[in-house]
Enzyme design. Structure first.
Site: not given
Length: 280
Positions: A2-3, A98, A161
């Site tokens: 999940p994001e 679960h 960077r």
């Protein structure tokens, strides 16, 4: 895993059911998650009122009298709202191995399920300071849907960077929550090759990238997030943003814009997908 969109979908789904509700009881069936569930969790939370449900990056933050509950869904975690048997004619869904934690309210049950146990449920007491100073939250970058996230910030923070822009987005130091799926999709929409050194990107191209990150995340939230394997929202429904992917998981398939075959590379042990013609 999940994001940000999936976590935000979960937050919005559970918020109406548990905000300003008292926890009658907490049942911990398995305390062994990514970090052990605090052994005193039931004692701390029984009878306490939940006043807010917030999100910071991929963490859900539940403000409760005397502290905050931090919840991370890990790779396979979900939070479901289930009817309380005493308040409905429907029996509570049976548990399996679960289903690790239930928060029981007067009219519903909030159930945490996590097959791979990489999620986390932690307690942060008000006595130790503001929750945003918690070690897991203190160094997180700017929220991508906030006004503070802009092209000037990205341009300024990346001038020296040489790291690839995809890796910068995933690191979470400048902007937080733009995970693997949505970084690939946003970079495609912005026309930026994922391996481009962050310091070489102009402020104008960063303007486009910021716009597309916001648009991608917003669309994903509106469509219930992405369900590639385990994720479901608090109502048990699958997300469907994956049906609209331009590049993610489409290696060898034609680009929806130009027809060129989508390619896959590995960056930082994560798969990246891109169009070699549309992204440069």
């Amino acid at each position: 895993m999940p994001e940000l969109p999936e976590v935000e979908v979960t937050r919005r789904g559970i918020m109406p059911y548990i905000t300003n509700r008292r926890i009658q009881h907490v049942e911990v069936r398995s305390a062994m998650l990514r970090w052990p569930v605090p052994p005193q969790l039931a004692t701390l939370l029984d009878g306490r009122l939940i006043t807010r449900v917030e999100r910071r990056g991929k963490y859900l933050l539940l403000e409760i009298e005397s502290g905050w509950l931090l919840i991370h869904l890990g790779m396979t975690g979900t939070l479901r709202i289930l009817p309380h048997p005493a308040a409905s004619k429907s029996p509570l869904l049976p548990t399996d191995r679960h289903d690790h934690i239930d928060w029981i309210f007067d009219e519903c049950v909030l159930r945490f399920r996590d097959p791979r146990r990489f999620g986390a449920v932690l307690w942060h007491s008000d006595t130790v300071g503001p929750v945003l100073l918690h070690p897991l939250l203190a160094k997180l970058g700017i929220e991508p849907l906030s006004a503070e996230f802009n092209s000037a910030l990205l341009h300024r923070r990346t001038r020296t960077r040489s790291t690839a822009i995809k890796q910068i987005l995933l690191a979470g130091e400048i902007v937080v929550g733009v995970g693997n799926i949505y970084a690939s999709e946003s970079l495609f929409r912005a026309g930026i090759h994922p391996a481009t050194a962050a310091g070489r990107i102009s402020v104008k191209r960063y303007e486009k990238l910021v716009t597309e990150i916001r648009a991608t995340l917003t669309e994903a939230i509106e469509k219930g997030g992405s369900t590639l394997r385990d994720f479901v929202g608090s109502d048990g429904k699958r997300g469907y943003f994956q049906l609209d992917y331009f590049v993610y998981g489409r290696n060898g398939e034609p680009c929806r814009n130009c027809g060129t075959l989508i390619r896959q590379i590995v960056q930082g042990q994560r798969s990246t997908y891109y169009c070699p013609r549309c992204q440069h």
